[in-house]
Scaffold this motif. Structure first.
Motif, mmCIF file in Angstrom:
data_model
loop_
_atom_site.group_PDB
_atom_site.id
_atom_site.type_symbol
_atom_site.label_atom_id
_atom_site.label_comp_id
_atom_site.label_asym_id
_atom_site.label_seq_id
_atom_site.Cartn_x
_atom_site.Cartn_y
_atom_site.Cartn_z
ATOM 1 N N GLN A 20 0.650 -1.189 -0.066
ATOM 2 C CA GLN A 20 -0.079 0.112 0.154
ATOM 3 C C GLN A 20 0.766 1.103 0.010
ATOM 4 O OE1 GLN A 20 -2.761 -0.465 3.341
ATOM 5 N NE2 GLN A 20 -3.578 -2.367 2.556
ATOM 6 N N MET A 21 2.110 1.181 -0.816
ATOM 7 C CA MET A 21 2.759 2.525 -0.910
ATOM 8 C C MET A 21 2.669 3.303 -2.171
ATOM 9 S SD MET A 21 5.249 2.948 1.454
ATOM 10 C CE MET A 21 6.796 3.177 0.486
ATOM 11 N N PHE A 22 1.787 2.523 -3.251
ATOM 12 C CA PHE A 22 1.635 3.370 -4.355
ATOM 13 C C PHE A 22 0.127 3.552 -4.739
ATOM 14 C CE2 PHE A 22 5.773 1.554 -4.604
ATOM 15 C CZ PHE A 22 6.599 2.640 -4.740
ATOM 16 N N TYR A 23 0.102 4.579 -5.528
ATOM 17 C CA TYR A 23 -1.467 5.198 -5.981
ATOM 18 C C TYR A 23 -2.272 3.976 -6.493
ATOM 19 C CZ TYR A 23 0.409 9.606 -4.862
ATOM 20 O OH TYR A 23 1.033 10.553 -4.232
ATOM 21 N N HIS A 53 7.871 -3.813 6.945
ATOM 22 C CA HIS A 53 7.205 -3.261 8.131
ATOM 23 C C HIS A 53 7.719 -1.811 8.652
ATOM 24 C CE1 HIS A 53 5.662 -7.421 8.816
ATOM 25 N NE2 HIS A 53 7.148 -8.095 8.607
ATOM 26 N N ARG A 54 8.510 -1.517 7.654
ATOM 27 C CA ARG A 54 8.996 0.004 8.004
ATOM 28 C C ARG A 54 8.121 1.106 7.517
ATOM 29 N NH1 ARG A 54 13.376 -1.123 10.783
ATOM 30 N NH2 ARG A 54 14.714 -2.883 10.429
ATOM 31 N N TRP A 55 7.200 1.375 8.008
ATOM 32 C CA TRP A 55 6.046 2.205 7.279
ATOM 33 C C TRP A 55 5.322 2.981 8.441
ATOM 34 C CZ3 TRP A 55 1.031 1.205 8.840
ATOM 35 C CH2 TRP A 55 0.764 -0.114 9.150
ATOM 36 N N GLN A 56 4.635 4.100 8.012
ATOM 37 C CA GLN A 56 3.993 4.894 8.726
ATOM 38 C C GLN A 56 2.472 5.008 8.124
ATOM 39 O OE1 GLN A 56 5.213 5.884 11.702
ATOM 40 N NE2 GLN A 56 7.296 5.070 11.160
ATOM 41 N N PRO A 57 1.461 5.117 8.730
ATOM 42 C CA PRO A 57 0.057 5.458 8.415
ATOM 43 C C PRO A 57 0.053 6.827 7.728
ATOM 44 C CG PRO A 57 -0.153 5.354 10.615
ATOM 45 C CD PRO A 57 1.585 4.957 10.406
ATOM 46 N N MET A 58 -0.745 6.858 6.511
ATOM 47 C CA MET A 58 -0.972 8.300 6.146
ATOM 48 C C MET A 58 -2.268 8.648 6.580
ATOM 49 S SD MET A 58 -0.321 7.800 2.153
ATOM 50 C CE MET A 58 -0.712 9.579 1.984
ATOM 51 N N ARG A 59 -2.471 10.051 7.012
ATOM 52 C CA ARG A 59 -3.607 10.580 7.332
ATOM 53 C C ARG A 59 -4.772 10.407 6.704
ATOM 54 N NH1 ARG A 59 -1.591 16.270 9.967
ATOM 55 N NH2 ARG A 59 -0.017 15.550 11.767
ATOM 56 N N SER A 61 -5.641 8.497 2.922
ATOM 57 C CA SER A 61 -5.078 7.573 1.900
ATOM 58 C C SER A 61 -5.626 8.225 0.481
ATOM 59 C CB SER A 61 -6.052 6.146 2.183
ATOM 60 O OG SER A 61 -7.501 6.227 1.775
ATOM 61 N N LEU A 62 -4.670 7.987 -0.351
ATOM 62 C CA LEU A 62 -4.788 8.520 -1.753
ATOM 63 C C LEU A 62 -4.909 7.231 -2.607
ATOM 64 C CD1 LEU A 62 -2.005 11.079 -1.810
ATOM 65 C CD2 LEU A 62 -4.648 11.450 -1.620
ATOM 66 N N ARG A 66 -1.865 4.049 1.135
ATOM 67 C CA ARG A 66 -2.428 4.314 2.574
ATOM 68 C C ARG A 66 -0.984 4.359 3.585
ATOM 69 N NH1 ARG A 66 -5.822 0.699 0.545
ATOM 70 N NH2 ARG A 66 -7.807 1.328 0.225
ATOM 71 N N ARG A 67 0.161 4.056 3.020
ATOM 72 C CA ARG A 67 1.138 4.204 3.927
ATOM 73 C C ARG A 67 2.310 4.967 3.338
ATOM 74 N NH1 ARG A 67 1.229 -2.308 5.117
ATOM 75 N NH2 ARG A 67 -0.585 -2.527 6.357
#
Length: 303
Positions: A20-23, A53-59, A61-62, A66-67
């Motif tokens: 969930q790193m890309f649009y 497992h190195r990610w942060q949640p986006m406020r 989603s686009l 989401r990450r």
């Protein structure tokens, strides 16, 4: 392309990114670090870095995004790459560890010959000019099932020679296709033979010795029984076949002319962590509790 890059020793590292790193996609993606100027200590080796497992949640989603990876996450990955040492999320392998030989495993074609009226009609529908030859085969060789195509083929060729008949290869193929069927208990169809040679692994490559004779036979492969085995590049095909294949399929052989090498990198295999299942008593307790809740609900409905 993967094979070409690794064989040229251009792949330094692969970094597995979080999902969930890309649009436009939610699946996991990977960064390949490729260079033709590897440092000496990296030559012949590939580093795998697990950053899933190195990610942060986006406020917000686009699409599927989401990450994102924070500055600290990126710094840790860069540090792991620079250190080039093994950790829980960094593994180092030789190039050959990812390579394998795809070995075709063949088994002999076994055919049962059977002459009957229906098959005669089907055959003659395509080659009506062979009517007299087929009638002669039917009369002189009979309609009894023959589990040895090699013997029948020899008898039929002798009969056609006596009649001064010469069939085209396509006609011979059509005859066999129409008048035979696969039968596991039939004799293997012989493709060719040769004088016995003192080759230690001739059997592995499809040459079967004949008891009491100084000849070796190679059988025609059955495409429907063909299988493939992936043998690590650092392993020997002969050893693998003799220990892993022949004990289970005694009539099989490896087609050495069609062996192809390839490379596969499976992150899940190298970073998998076994999670033991819950104790049976705990599972059983949960099931009983659910049963009691269901019974309680049913009683409320029927009351």
């Amino acid at each position: 392309m993967r094979k070409w890059i690794i064989e040229n020793d251009w792949l330094e590292a692969i970094v597995a990114l979080p999902e969930q790193m890309f649009y436009n996609t939610g699946i996991g993606t990977y960064i390949w670090i490729v260079t033709n100027r590897k440092q000496k200590h990296r030559q012949g080796k590939i580093q795998l870095i697990d950053a899933r497992h190195r990610w942060q949640p986006m406020r917000r989603s686009l699409g599927d995004k989401r990450r994102y990876m924070g500055e600290e996450d990126i710094a840790i990955v860069v540090q792991e790459y620079g250190n080039f040492v093994e950790t829980e999320t960094s593994k180092i392998f030789k190039n050959e560890d990812f390579g394998y030989n795809r070995v075709p495993i063949e088994r002999p074609l076994r055919l049962l010959y059977q002459m009957d009226t229906d098959r005669k009609l089907r055959f003659l529908d395509g080659v009506p000019h062979l009517l007299e030859d087929v009638q002669a085969i039917d009369k002189q060789l009979g309609r009894e099932p023959r589990p040895d195509w090699n013997e029948f083929d020899r008898l039929m060729n002798d009969l056609l020679k006596q009649r001064s008949s010469r069939w085209k290869k396509a006609e011979q193929k059509l005859f066999r296709d129409v008048f035979t069927e696969r039968e596991p208990e039939a004799e293997p169809v012989i493709l060719k033979q040769r004088k016995a040679k003192d080759e230690p692994y001739a059997r592995v490559w499809g040459w079967f010795p004949v008891a009491g004779k100084k000849i070796e036979l190679m059988y025609e492969p059955d495409s429907k029984l063909r299988d493939f085995e992936n043998v690590n590049l650092q392993d020997e095909v002969t050893r693998y076949f003799l220990e892993e294949v022949e004990p289970h399929v005694s009539d099989a052989w490896a087609d050495g002319d069609k062996i192809r090498s390839a490379f596969e990198i499976n992150f899940h295999r190298y970073f998998y962590k076994y999670t033991p299942p819950r104790p049976l008593a705990e599972i059983d307790s949960d099931i009983k509790q659910m049963e009691e809740e269901i019974i309680k609900l049913l009683r409320e409905v029927t009351a």
